[in-house]
Scaffold this active site. Structure first.
Site, short mmCIF file in Angstrom:
data_model
loop_
_atom_site.label_atom_id
_atom_site.label_comp_id
_atom_site.label_asym_id
_atom_site.label_seq_id
_atom_site.Cartn_x
_atom_site.Cartn_y
_atom_site.Cartn_z
N SER A 253 -10.16 -29.05 -47.29
CA SER A 253 -9.74 -29.21 -45.90
C SER A 253 -10.36 -28.09 -45.07
CB SER A 253 -8.22 -29.14 -45.81
OG SER A 253 -7.82 -27.80 -46.09
N LYS A 254 -10.08 -28.13 -43.79
CA LYS A 254 -10.62 -27.15 -42.83
C LYS A 254 -10.47 -25.71 -43.32
CE LYS A 254 -12.34 -28.95 -39.10
NZ LYS A 254 -13.77 -28.76 -39.25
N ARG A 255 -9.39 -25.48 -44.04
CA ARG A 255 -9.12 -24.13 -44.52
C ARG A 255 -10.27 -23.59 -45.38
NH1 ARG A 255 -5.49 -23.70 -48.43
NH2 ARG A 255 -5.34 -25.95 -48.71
N GLU A 263 -21.19 -30.57 -39.30
CA GLU A 263 -20.92 -29.14 -39.11
C GLU A 263 -21.90 -28.32 -39.94
OE1 GLU A 263 -16.67 -27.51 -39.05
OE2 GLU A 263 -16.45 -29.69 -39.30
#
Ligand code: GLU
Length: 491
Positions: A253-255, A263
């Site tokens: 995830s983004k974490r 990106e």
């Protein structure tokens, strides 16, 4: 293998997760290996969650990685349309056929009633499931509900007994009791199909040979088998690919950093490096080889070498691999790739606004060989070379002062450095290096002592390209000006 037809079937509801794109990549590689067909199908039946930007991002991600499709929206193909929202009538027709054959039924249970049912099951500590009450509704009752404007869905009649089994190419035979599955919705009250119905129908009509998709769909696959059976469709082969986890073994995830391909593109990763890296997330050619070209990956790829356990996303490895790919590029190619980065107006990416654009390619061509070994992402170049472009650089006294020396002695040696800069006839890295190494010997200082100070004086950085090459590229005037400025700082 004959007639391999595989599809990537994203739901454009958000920024495509790198895990989805990795799944697409496996399908694409498999298609290429078997000279098959790779199909893009947009699963956009959930119009409330449809996001056009998501679709654009999916398409851009696939194209950037070179995962071109043979059939799909816009380009078409023999089994289109390839956008589910354009196939609505097909699903309605199939649902009606299932009703006619008694394998599905209309249900007018309202959302409130379903909620009550769930609550009472919860009270009795029973698993929540639909109780099949719609099976006993008459045609007239359904018509009446329809006239009253109640929502009418279509549910599949799931057998009450027996086993449902299928073989997953990676995991082998999977079997569940039919009793565990309730009569589930295949057509919603707005006449839109559920994912279960739509993809089964499409995979069949599009002659998909292998359903390559994420592991999270395994638990729904028995439902899909039931739909196939009800429609008397042959089963495709199922290949459920493992999840991608972050370094702490939780779902990526983004974490853990960027989770979308674009990106990574923005951060200066190279498409071929990302392709190589993604191909090894859950698959390996069976030896320790990690750097593989696209063609090698295609030739080595085998579905049964996909792991059943989750893959771990190791950003350090990706950065390392990207660095290796950058080093494999010609200087010309790197220049072409970094110009848009250096010229970008985005402050976090490009050179400061005050640096004149367009950049001089010839000057950049002198700089790139000095740094290509040192960057892991293309974007890292900006910070490493900005001092070549700046008029003035900032420094601190602490950085300039020669280690283990006082201000006065430092100034003395830096002044001698000025003399060397002035007196080195051919201002190239070899002559400069010879002369500066002489100075170090004469002055009885360690090379590191003087060179660190000079490096700061010229670049303002602790870590910079090789010192004498840097001097040569900066040119005499700039070097003199910067070392003088450093001396001023100490006086
Ligand atoms: N639309 C589904 C998704 O995006 C597709 C799953 C499948 O490949 O069958 O997850």
């Amino acid at each position: 293998m004959n007639n391999v037809r595989v599809r990537f079937a994203p739901s454009p509801t958000g920024i495509p997760h790198i895990g989805n794109i990795r799944t697409a990549l496996f399908a694409w590689i498999f298609a290429k290996k078997h000279h098959g067909t790779f199909i893009l199908r947009i699963e956009d039946t959930d119009q409330n969650r449809y996001d056009p930007n998501s679709e654009l991002a999916i398409i851009e991600s696939l194209k950037w990685l070179g995962l071109e499709w043979d059939e799909g929206p816009e380009i078409g193909g023999n089994y289109g349309p390839y956008r589910q929202s354009e196939r609505k009538s097909i699903y309605v027709e199939v649902a009606e056929k299932l009703i006619e054959s008694g394998k599905a039924y209309y249900d007018d249970t309202t959302p409130e009633q379903l909620k009550e049912l769930r609550q009472s099951q919860k009270k009795q500590k029973l698993p929540p499931r639909y109780d099949g009450r719609g099976r006993y509704r008459t045609k007239e009752e359904i018509e009446k509900s329809r006239d009253m404007g109640l929502p009418i869905t279509v549910r599949l009649k799931v057998p009450d007994t027996g086993k449902i089994s299928f073989v997953d190419t990676i995991r082998g035979k999977i079997e569940v009791d039919a009793r565990e599955i309730d009569d589930f919705v295949i057509l919603k009250s707005d006449n839109m199909p559920t994912y279960h119905l739509a993809h089964v129908v499409d995979d069949y009509l599009m002659r998909i040979s292998h359903v390559i998709r994420a592991e999270e769909w395994i638990s729904s696959t028995p439902r899909h088998i039931l739909i196939h059976q009800a429609l008397e469709y042959d089963l495709p082969k199922y290949v459920h690919v493992p999840l991608i986890l972050g370094s702490d073994k939780s779902k990526l995830s983004k974490r853990h950093g960027a989770t979308s391909v674009l990106e990574y593109k923005k951060e200066g990763f190279i498409n071929d490096a990302l392709f190589n890296f993604l191909s090894l997330l859950g698959w390996s050619p069976g030896d320790d080889k990690e750097l593989l070209s696209k063609n090698e990956i295609i030739s080595e790829f085998q579905l049964n070498k996909i792991n059943s356990s989750s893959a771990i996303f190791d950003l350090n490895k990706l950065e390392w691999m990207n660095g290796v790919y950058i080093r494999g590029y010609s200087d010309e190619k790197i220049i072409e790739e970094v110009i848009p980065i250096l010229e970008s107006k985005d402050k976090s990416i490009g050179l400061p606004k005050r640096v004149k654009r367009p950049l001089d390619k010839k000057y950049l061509a002198k700089i790139v060989p000095l740094v290509k070994e040192r960057i892991r992402t293309l974007n890292e170049i900006t910070e490493l070379i900005d001092f070549f472009y700046e008029e003035n650089i900032t420094n601190t006294k602490e950085n300039i002062i020669i280690k283990k020396m006082n201000d006065k002695d430092s100034i003395k040696i830096l002044n001698k450095s000025i003399d060397i800069l002035n007196n080195t006839k051919s201002f190239n890295s070899q002559s400069l290096e010879t002369n500066f190494r002489n100075l170090v010997e004469i002055e009885k200082v360690k090379p590191g002592q003087l060179f660190t100070s000079l490096r700061y004086a010229l670049s303002g950085k602790k870590i910079a390209p090789p010192l004498f090459e840097t001097m040569e590229v900066l040119g005499k005037e700039k070097c003199l000006q910067r070392v003088s400025a450093a001396i001023t700082l100490l006086t």
